[in-house]
Motif scaffolding. Structure first.
Motif, PDB file in Angstrom:
ATOM      1  N   GLU A  94      28.287  42.079  34.314  1.00  0.00           N
ATOM      2  CA  GLU A  94      28.827  42.718  33.107  1.00  0.00           C
ATOM      3  C   GLU A  94      30.124  43.435  33.455  1.00  0.00           C
ATOM      4  O   GLU A  94      30.148  44.292  34.337  1.00  0.00           O
ATOM      5  CB  GLU A  94      27.827  43.723  32.532  1.00  0.00           C
ATOM      6  N   ILE A  95      31.209  43.064  32.765  1.00  0.00           N
ATOM      7  CA  ILE A  95      32.488  43.770  32.912  1.00  0.00           C
ATOM      8  C   ILE A  95      32.728  44.553  31.625  1.00  0.00           C
ATOM      9  O   ILE A  95      33.089  43.969  30.595  1.00  0.00           O
ATOM     10  CB  ILE A  95      33.649  42.797  33.186  1.00  0.00           C
ATOM     11  N   PRO A  96      32.517  45.873  31.636  1.00  0.00           N
ATOM     12  CA  PRO A  96      32.560  46.642  30.391  1.00  0.00           C
ATOM     13  C   PRO A  96      33.947  46.759  29.771  1.00  0.00           C
ATOM     14  O   PRO A  96      34.073  46.888  28.562  1.00  0.00           O
ATOM     15  CB  PRO A  96      32.017  48.016  30.793  1.00  0.00           C
ATOM     16  N   THR A  97      35.003  46.729  30.593  1.00  0.00           N
ATOM     17  CA  THR A  97      36.373  46.795  30.079  1.00  0.00           C
ATOM     18  C   THR A  97      37.188  45.673  30.691  1.00  0.00           C
ATOM     19  O   THR A  97      37.298  45.572  31.914  1.00  0.00           O
ATOM     20  CB  THR A  97      37.035  48.147  30.426  1.00  0.00           C
ATOM     21  N   PHE A  98      37.751  44.807  29.837  1.00  0.00           N
ATOM     22  CA  PHE A  98      38.595  43.734  30.337  1.00  0.00           C
ATOM     23  C   PHE A  98      39.679  43.450  29.304  1.00  0.00           C
ATOM     24  O   PHE A  98      39.375  43.319  28.117  1.00  0.00           O
ATOM     25  CB  PHE A  98      37.783  42.465  30.608  1.00  0.00           C
ATOM     26  N   PRO A  99      40.937  43.354  29.724  1.00  0.00           N
ATOM     27  CA  PRO A  99      41.438  43.548  31.096  1.00  0.00           C
ATOM     28  C   PRO A  99      41.391  45.020  31.503  1.00  0.00           C
ATOM     29  O   PRO A  99      41.481  45.896  30.649  1.00  0.00           O
ATOM     30  CB  PRO A  99      42.872  43.030  31.018  1.00  0.00           C
ATOM     31  N   TYR A 100      41.292  45.272  32.799  1.00  0.00           N
ATOM     32  CA  TYR A 100      41.149  46.636  33.295  1.00  0.00           C
ATOM     33  C   TYR A 100      42.317  47.078  34.177  1.00  0.00           C
ATOM     34  O   TYR A 100      42.338  48.214  34.647  1.00  0.00           O
ATOM     35  CB  TYR A 100      39.839  46.783  34.089  1.00  0.00           C
ATOM     36  N   LYS A 101      43.295  46.204  34.402  1.00  0.00           N
ATOM     37  CA  LYS A 101      44.385  46.515  35.319  1.00  0.00           C
ATOM     38  C   LYS A 101      45.124  47.789  34.915  1.00  0.00           C
ATOM     39  O   LYS A 101      45.351  48.681  35.751  1.00  0.00           O
ATOM     40  CB  LYS A 101      45.369  45.348  35.384  1.00  0.00           C
ATOM     41  N   TYR A 114      42.839  47.758  43.080  1.00  0.00           N
ATOM     42  CA  TYR A 114      43.205  46.581  42.301  1.00  0.00           C
ATOM     43  C   TYR A 114      43.636  45.438  43.223  1.00  0.00           C
ATOM     44  O   TYR A 114      43.280  44.276  42.997  1.00  0.00           O
ATOM     45  CB  TYR A 114      44.333  46.903  41.318  1.00  0.00           C
ATOM     46  N   PHE A 115      44.369  45.763  44.273  1.00  0.00           N
ATOM     47  CA  PHE A 115      44.806  44.739  45.227  1.00  0.00           C
ATOM     48  C   PHE A 115      43.599  44.059  45.881  1.00  0.00           C
ATOM     49  O   PHE A 115      43.546  42.824  45.992  1.00  0.00           O
ATOM     50  CB  PHE A 115      45.700  45.362  46.295  1.00  0.00           C
TER      51      PHE A 115
END
Length: 357
Positions: A94-101, A114-115
């Protein structure tokens, strides 16, 4: 352990024998219907300790399905997935926030995290069958998605009583761990402008929660001298929180997600507001409702830095409550339950788990 994780555990437990592992303040929580344990952790190496526990303890069991929240990718995470996948488990992330960058790069140390994530997440497809997302993406990292939204267990939420229209006073509420993207400063700025222009309706904004933005909000309120219109409560739960909800006429959803580069999101608080039966203020379409119900129950403001137009809130309040025959709280709870009760929002995951390989 968050309420959301416990609720997911309860919903999955209706279909499966579930083991849950989650971070606690200084420990790991490890529970099943038949046991509950805490495993001590030190902050300095808690991530390493968690993956070590998974690799040595959980990997010896035969789990048909793995459901895990995404805390960014690195080779520790990948190694745990590799070990678990040897048991032929279906793995869902589960990815709750996307995009997250955009949001991640605002954190201290976020650029390095992030890297590392960007350098390794392409390998997730070796082990992961599906990614759960609240975005509209059909693939993430080359992996098919299950598109859904945050949910709550409606039977656990007591709806507010029917509201009585009051031309002289309007109560607002927000309940969250405050972050910049919530944008409650826009509401405080709007209240200041309203009273500067001679506004005479008594607004009372019940700001519930803690977090990084509270000091900023308190300073703004003191600067404008509107302390009687904005009340700070800190963290509240249970009966104390229910009592505050009973005061509220309108709930404040996030009104500044543009600050983290988003146009939509799926917040738990919007589902709790909907389950309570409260109309909402939001800077984007609230996924607790259909498009038609958004037009009825959500006052959508512009996604920018302008102060909230309080006169617009007054008109919205009138539209919601002037008709004494309507029970708005009952309408909102009913309209949203069929979309965002957690048994509905997790149905796609259950169907994937149960599908033949």
């Amino acid at each position: 352990m968050s309420k959301k994780i416990l609720n997911q555990y309860k919903v999955f437990s209706k279909s499966y024998n579930v083991t849950l592992i989650s971070y606690g303040p200084d420990c790991l929580y490890y529970l099943n219907n038949s046991f509950f344990e805490t495993i001590p952790l030190e902050k300095a190496n808690r991530r390493l300790k968690m993956y070590s526990f998974i690799d040595k303890t959980l990997s010896v069991n035969n789990y048909s399905f793995i459901y895990t929240r995404y805390h960014l990718c690195d080779f520790l995470f990948l190694n745990s997935l590799r070990i678990l996948s040897k048991k032929k488990s279906k793995i869902v992330i589960e990815i709750p926030t996307f995009p997250y960058k955009h949001e991640l790069l605002k954190w201290k140390g976020g650029a390095m995290r992030y890297f590392i994530d960007a350098s390794s997440n392409f390998l997730l497809r070796l082990y992961v069958g599906r990614i759960v997302t609240y975005s509209n993406d059909h693939k993430i990292f080359g992996i098919k998605t299950i598109n859904t939204m945050n949910g709550v267990i409606y039977e656990n939420v007591i709806p507010v009583e029917k509201r009585i229209y009051n031309a002289n006073e309007i109560h607002l509420i927000s309940v969250s761990l405050t972050m910049s993207c919530h944008g409650y400063d826009r509401l405080i700025e709007g209240l200041n402008e309203y009273y500067q222009l001679g506004g005479d309706i008594n607004f009372v904004y019940h700001l519930v929660g803690e977090g990084d933005e509270i000091k900023k909000y308190q300073e703004l309120v003191a600067k404008y001298g509107i302390e009687k219109h904005v009340l700070f409560y800190g963290f509240k739960s249970g009966n104390d929180l229910d009592a505050l909800y009973e005061k509220a006429d309108l709930a404040v959803n996030s009104i500044a997600i543009h600050r983290i580069g988003l146009e939509t999101e799926s917040t738990i608080k919007s589902k709790e507001y909907a389950a309570k039966g409260l109309p909402m203020i939001s800077s984007y379409v609230v996924d607790a409702f259909s498009i038609q119900d958004n037009e009825k129950y959500v006052h959508q403001i512009s996604p920018d830095e302008s102060p909230v137009n309080i006169y617009g809130l007054i008109e919205f309040y009138k539209k919601m409550y002037q008709n004494a025959d309507r029970n708005i709280s009952e309408e909102i709870r009913s309209a949203s339950q069929k979309r965002c009760d957690m048994s509905v929002t997790l149905q796609g995951v259950v169907e994937y788990f149960n599908a033949a390989v």
